[in-house]
Design a protein around this motif. Sequence first.
Motif, PDB file in Angstrom:
ATOM      1  N   ILE A 174       6.765  -2.101  -7.420  1.00 16.69           N
ATOM      2  CA  ILE A 174       7.030  -0.734  -6.970  1.00 16.69           C
ATOM      3  C   ILE A 174       7.097  -0.723  -5.452  1.00 16.69           C
ATOM      4  CG2 ILE A 174       6.218   1.658  -6.970  1.00 16.69           C
ATOM      5  CD1 ILE A 174       6.935   0.780  -9.724  1.00 16.69           C
ATOM      6  N   VAL A 175       8.164  -0.163  -4.914  1.00 12.20           N
ATOM      7  CA  VAL A 175       8.326  -0.036  -3.465  1.00 12.20           C
ATOM      8  C   VAL A 175       8.859   1.363  -3.173  1.00 12.20           C
ATOM      9  CG1 VAL A 175       9.480  -0.896  -1.401  1.00 12.20           C
ATOM     10  CG2 VAL A 175       8.797  -2.501  -3.201  1.00 12.20           C
ATOM     11  N   ASN A 218       0.837  -1.196   0.000  1.00 15.28           N
ATOM     12  CA  ASN A 218       0.000   0.000   0.000  1.00 15.28           C
ATOM     13  C   ASN A 218       0.873   1.247   0.000  1.00 15.28           C
ATOM     14  OD1 ASN A 218      -2.422  -1.439   0.108  1.00 15.28           O
ATOM     15  ND2 ASN A 218      -2.416  -1.506   2.338  1.00 15.28           N
ATOM     16  N   ALA A 219       0.434   2.248  -0.764  1.00 12.29           N
ATOM     17  CA  ALA A 219       1.121   3.539  -0.841  1.00 12.29           C
ATOM     18  C   ALA A 219       2.524   3.438  -1.417  1.00 12.29           C
ATOM     19  CB  ALA A 219       1.158   4.212   0.537  1.00 12.29           C
ATOM     20  N   ALA A 220       2.777   2.390  -2.200  1.00 14.78           N
ATOM     21  CA  ALA A 220       4.108   2.218  -2.791  1.00 14.78           C
ATOM     22  C   ALA A 220       4.343   3.150  -3.974  1.00 14.78           C
ATOM     23  CB  ALA A 220       4.291   0.765  -3.244  1.00 14.78           C
ATOM     24  N   GLY A 221       3.244   3.577  -4.635  1.00 10.23           N
ATOM     25  CA  GLY A 221       3.381   4.451  -5.791  1.00 10.23           C
ATOM     26  C   GLY A 221       2.763   3.902  -7.064  1.00 10.23           C
ATOM     27  N   LYS A 222       1.961   2.845  -6.960  1.00  9.15           N
ATOM     28  CA  LYS A 222       1.366   2.243  -8.146  1.00  9.15           C
ATOM     29  C   LYS A 222       0.395   3.208  -8.835  1.00  9.15           C
ATOM     30  CE  LYS A 222      -0.244  -1.252  -5.765  1.00  9.15           C
ATOM     31  NZ  LYS A 222       0.311  -0.923  -4.427  1.00  9.15           N
ATOM     32  N   SER A 223      -0.500   3.809  -8.059  1.00  3.22           N
ATOM     33  CA  SER A 223      -1.446   4.765  -8.641  1.00  3.22           C
ATOM     34  C   SER A 223      -0.722   5.988  -9.178  1.00  3.22           C
ATOM     35  CB  SER A 223      -2.484   5.186  -7.593  1.00  3.22           C
ATOM     36  OG  SER A 223      -3.251   4.082  -7.165  1.00  3.22           O
ATOM     37  N   MET A 279      -5.014   0.151 -15.637  1.00  2.58           N
ATOM     38  CA  MET A 279      -6.174  -0.184 -14.820  1.00  2.58           C
ATOM     39  C   MET A 279      -5.741  -0.344 -13.368  1.00  2.58           C
ATOM     40  SD  MET A 279      -8.182  -2.711 -17.439  1.00  2.58           S
ATOM     41  CE  MET A 279      -9.773  -2.118 -16.900  1.00  2.58           C
ATOM     42  N   ASP A 280      -6.221   0.573 -12.530  1.00  2.00           N
ATOM     43  CA  ASP A 280      -5.795   0.635 -11.131  1.00  2.00           C
ATOM     44  C   ASP A 280      -6.758  -0.167 -10.263  1.00  2.00           C
ATOM     45  OD1 ASP A 280      -4.614   1.261  -8.752  1.00  2.00           O
ATOM     46  OD2 ASP A 280      -4.699   3.428  -9.009  1.00  2.00           O
TER      47      ASP A 280
END
Length: 260
Positions: free
Chosen positions: A205-206, A39-44, A155-156
Motif C-alpha cells: 500500500i502506497v 508510514n501513513a500509507a494506509g495499512k491501518s 492484525m495491525d
Amino acid sequence: MVTVRLDDLGALHGNRLVLSGVTTPHLPGGEVVAVIGPNAAGKSTLFKRIAGLLRGPGRIQVEGARAAARNTICYMPQDTAANAVLTVYESILLARKQDSAWSVTAADLAAIDRTIADLGLSTIAFRNIGELSGGQRQLVSIAQTLVREPEVLLMDEPTSALDLNRQVEVLSLMRTVARERRAAVLIALHDINHALRFADRTMVIVEGRLVACGPSRDVITSALLRQVYKVDARIEMCSRGIGHVIIDGAVVTKPAPMAA
C-alpha cells in the motif's frame, strides 16, 4: 475454506477519500498475507475498512465462511486498550465471550488455556493487565484476538513492541493458525524480512492505493524497495530458500530547485 476478495475498496475519513481502488485476487484461508508500505500509507485504514469501522466505496467479499462461526472477521488494532484491573485470564475470557452467551463452557476454557499456552502467557495469566510491560500487553491483545477463533484475522503490527525472539514466535504461530484453522491472516508489517519469511503473499500500500499484490517472492524485489522505500537493496536467498533483504544504502534524491 474461507476466501477474501476486495473489489475497488475505498475508505473515507469524514468526506475525504483516503483509500481508493483496492482490488485483490481471492486471498485463501490457510495463508498469511503481509500488508506492507511506508508510514501513513494506509495499512491501518485498510484494516479498519475491512473490519467495518470506516465507511467507503467498494465491496468486501468473504466466501466459504462457516455459518456457525464465532467471528468471521476479527481486527486487532495497533493501539490496544485493556482494563488494567482485570487479570490476563479474565481479559482473554471476556474476549472469548464477546458477542455470545455469558455462560462459560468447557470448550471456552479449553480455548483459553490453549491460547495462553501457545503465547507463553502461563506465568502471567493471573497478573493484572496494569502490571505488565508493553510487550506483555501486546501478547495479551494477540491472545484476545486468537481466542475468538475468527476465520479472517486482521492484525495491525502485532509484533511492534516485542523483542526479536518473541516476534519470530508470534509470526510462526500466526502461520500455524492460518494452516491449521484454514484462516485468512492479514498482518501489517514494517520488517520486510518478516514478510519474506512468514507471508505467503504480500500486499503493498502506497498513498492509499494498492501497488502490488502476489506471492511474496514475486512482489518484494529490489525495484519495489527502491520505488517504495527509497533504498538500494538486493534480495538474497539463504540455504533454506528464504529470501532476506541486504540494504546497500539509502537513495539520495535531490531537492527540487527553489523558485527564483
